[in-house]
Enzyme design. Structure first.
Site, PDB file in Angstrom:
ATOM      1  N   GLY A   1      -6.272   0.876  -7.954  1.00 46.87           N
ATOM      2  CA  GLY A   1      -7.172   2.011  -8.119  1.00 46.87           C
ATOM      3  C   GLY A   1      -6.498   3.232  -8.713  1.00 46.87           C
TER       4      GLY A   1
ATOM      5  N   ASP B   1      -1.318 -10.726  -9.420  1.00 45.68           N
ATOM      6  CA  ASP B   1      -0.869  -9.375  -9.732  1.00 45.68           C
ATOM      7  C   ASP B   1      -1.605  -8.883 -10.986  1.00 45.68           C
ATOM      8  OD1 ASP B   1       0.715  -7.143 -10.790  1.00 45.68           O
ATOM      9  OD2 ASP B   1       2.225  -7.712  -9.316  1.00 45.68           O
TER      10      ASP B   1
ATOM     11  N   HIS C   1      -8.756  -1.682   5.904  1.00 45.41           N
ATOM     12  CA  HIS C   1      -8.187  -0.576   5.117  1.00 45.41           C
ATOM     13  C   HIS C   1      -8.657   0.772   5.651  1.00 45.41           C
ATOM     14  CE1 HIS C   1      -8.083  -3.687   1.637  1.00 45.41           C
ATOM     15  NE2 HIS C   1      -6.879  -3.635   2.192  1.00 45.41           N
TER      16      HIS C   1
ATOM     17  N   GLU D   1      -1.171   5.921   3.616  1.00 42.14           N
ATOM     18  CA  GLU D   1      -1.428   5.321   4.922  1.00 42.14           C
ATOM     19  C   GLU D   1      -0.290   5.603   5.896  1.00 42.14           C
ATOM     20  OE1 GLU D   1      -3.723   1.242   4.228  1.00 42.14           O
ATOM     21  OE2 GLU D   1      -2.180   1.582   2.716  1.00 42.14           O
TER      22      GLU D   1
ATOM     23  N   ARG E   1      -0.974  -6.616 -13.027  1.00 38.46           N
ATOM     24  CA  ARG E   1      -0.112  -6.371 -14.184  1.00 38.46           C
ATOM     25  C   ARG E   1       0.074  -7.638 -14.998  1.00 38.46           C
ATOM     26  NH1 ARG E   1       4.123  -3.390 -10.243  1.00 38.46           N
ATOM     27  NH2 ARG E   1       3.456  -5.224  -9.070  1.00 38.46           N
TER      28      ARG E   1
ATOM     29  N   GLY F   1      -2.893   0.675  -5.110  1.00 35.98           N
ATOM     30  CA  GLY F   1      -2.104   0.297  -6.275  1.00 35.98           C
ATOM     31  C   GLY F   1      -2.885   0.121  -7.559  1.00 35.98           C
TER      32      GLY F   1
ATOM     33  N   ARG G   1       1.160  -0.541  10.898  1.00 33.41           N
ATOM     34  CA  ARG G   1      -0.215  -0.780  10.477  1.00 33.41           C
ATOM     35  C   ARG G   1      -0.560  -2.219  10.830  1.00 33.41           C
ATOM     36  NH1 ARG G   1      -2.228  -3.107   4.881  1.00 33.41           N
ATOM     37  NH2 ARG G   1      -4.472  -2.941   5.177  1.00 33.41           N
TER      38      ARG G   1
ATOM     39  N   ARG H   1      -8.207 -13.572  -2.601  1.00 29.53           N
ATOM     40  CA  ARG H   1      -9.396 -13.822  -1.777  1.00 29.53           C
ATOM     41  C   ARG H   1     -10.656 -13.775  -2.632  1.00 29.53           C
ATOM     42  NH1 ARG H   1      -8.215  -9.296   2.482  1.00 29.53           N
ATOM     43  NH2 ARG H   1      -5.999  -9.405   2.100  1.00 29.53           N
TER      44      ARG H   1
ATOM     45  N   ASN I   1       4.242  -0.633   6.940  1.00 21.73           N
ATOM     46  CA  ASN I   1       2.935  -1.108   6.491  1.00 21.73           C
ATOM     47  C   ASN I   1       3.161  -2.482   5.871  1.00 21.73           C
ATOM     48  OD1 ASN I   1       0.506  -1.624   5.198  1.00 21.73           O
ATOM     49  ND2 ASN I   1       0.253   0.448   4.437  1.00 21.73           N
TER      50      ASN I   1
END
Length: 400
Positions: free
Chosen positions: A333, A283, A183, A385, A285, A331, A94, A242, A7
């Site tokens: 969510g 990111d 997705h 996935e 985090r 990640g 993917r 984006r 993926n």
């Protein structure tokens, strides 16, 4: 059947190795922060109920470098799961955008690769990475059947009123300009898991996939009826780099008054906007750390991120004609409690109310974070996935 799943995303590579039909991986891994300093590879090997984790930090300039490191880990003495790459029988990939050309899982040929390359402009952050994953996998796993699973497939059940744009019909008929959605592998997997969990085949569900790329889908009885991304993966929610929804007039202004060319506009909206444009970080985090240090731009970015999701919850509840559950996955969510809290605040009129204690708790598997009296379930459903891709690869080969 030994199936290795790749993926390959915009800044990461996830992988899993299955001996199908078992749905339990033999090993899995994640390559993060590709193209940045201190890239991280986390490689996990599962054996006799135990998990062995190997973490390595190194600089990976691109996806090819990342994939070759993964290949070394698979065969490395002490942690490897195969002795020779020829033991891999199938590699499932993917691929983000199938355009009008691909609506089903497909064995990769030179013609298929050529068509995937033609679709690069529709998914400039992902299709090149997915294509490179194929190229490198062909070099490493020379005897394997290479199979592509397209993210656009799940959304093919959308009605025409949802996937058409309000432009002259010829642009759809002649050039296939329409909403495709992305997705789809993740939305399909978590929706099916939620339907089983709820024991409600006709459930009305909103799936919220939040990672570096973000999207939502309205799912009625297991079928997608609408989704937030469009012809390409730029539309919809605010994402890592984006912009998401943006007034097309801004594009005209950038070109006509600020002297931008099309490549510069694409680079701005795809690679320099979103959370990166708002905070300097892509990111979450890093953005959380910045917010905790008192950065007001980071707080504003979080508020904007959650507000956009709220608006889609409202519109999709109307489109579905009701709501049984919302699902957080991927990640951000699955792991960012603050995002979930912001999204669910003040949505009691939709039956949405979450428990702060449940929301802050980390635990494996599907879990509810709604309050006991909430009319709408709020679920965290870990996406997989890779398993979904493996299942689709097996299904294709059984039919061929």
């Amino acid at each position: 059947m030994n199936i290795f799943i790749i993926n390959s995303g915009s800044s990461s590579i996830k992988y899993q190795f299955f001996k199908m039909p078992s749905g339990q991986p033999i090993c899995s891994g994640l390559v993060e922060r590709i193209g940045l300093e201190n890239s991280v590879i986390t490689h996990k090997v599962y054996s006799a109920g135990e998990e062995k984790v190997v973490t390595r930090t190194l600089d990976l300039p691109d996806h090819e470098a990342g994939m070759f490191e993964v290949g070394h880990l698979l065969t490395e003495p002490g942690i490897g799961v195969i002795q020779n790459p020829d033991e891999i029988e199938v590699v499932g990939h993917r691929i983000v955008h199938g355009g009008e050309s691909f609506s089903k899982t497909t064995i990769i040929t030179s013609e298929v690769k050529d068509e995937i390359k033609k679709l690069f402009p529709l998914a400039p952050l992902h299709n090149p990475g997915g294509y490179l994953g194929i190229e490198v996998a062909e070099k490493i796993f020379t005897r394997a059947t290479q199979i592509a699973v397209f993210d656009t497939a799940f959304h093919q059940t959308m009605p025409e009123k949802a996937f058409r744009y309000a432009i002259p019909e010829s642009y759809y008929k002649d050039y296939a300009i329409r909403v495709y959605g992305f997705h789809g592998t993740s939305h399909k997997y978590v929706a099916e898991q939620a339907i089983k969990y709820l024991d409600k085949p006709d459930a009305k569900i909103i799936t919220i996939h939040l990672g570096n790329g973000c999207s939502m889908a309205a799912v009625d009885s297991g079928k997608c009826i609408d989704t937030s991304m469009g012809m390409g993966p730029l539309d919809g929610l605010i994402m890592g780099t984006r912009s998401g929804n943006i007034d097309p007039s801004i594009v005209f202004h950038l070109v006509s008054h600020l002297g931008y060319d099309i490549e510069q506009v694409s680079n701005l909206l795809n690679k320099r906007s979103g959370m990166l444009g708002l905070t300097g970080h892509s990111d979450m985090r890093d953005i959380t750390k910045s917010m905790d240090e008192g950065n007001e731009n980071a707080k504003l970015a979080y508020d904007m991120y959650a507000y956009r999701i709220k608006k889609y919850i409202g519109s999709y509840t109307a489109a579905l004609g009701g709501l049984d559950a919302i699902i957080f996955t991927a990640g951000v969510g699955e792991n960012d409690a603050y995002t979930r809290k912001l999204v669910c605040e003040n949505l009691e009129f939709f039956g949405i109310s979450i428990s702060d204690d449940k929301n802050s708790l980390r635990a494996p598997g599907i879990r509810e974070i709604n309050t006991p009296d909430a009319r709408t379930k709020v679920l965290i459903v870990p996406t997989n996935e890779e398993l979904e891709i493996a299942n689709q690869c097996v299904g294709l080969l059984q039919l061929s």
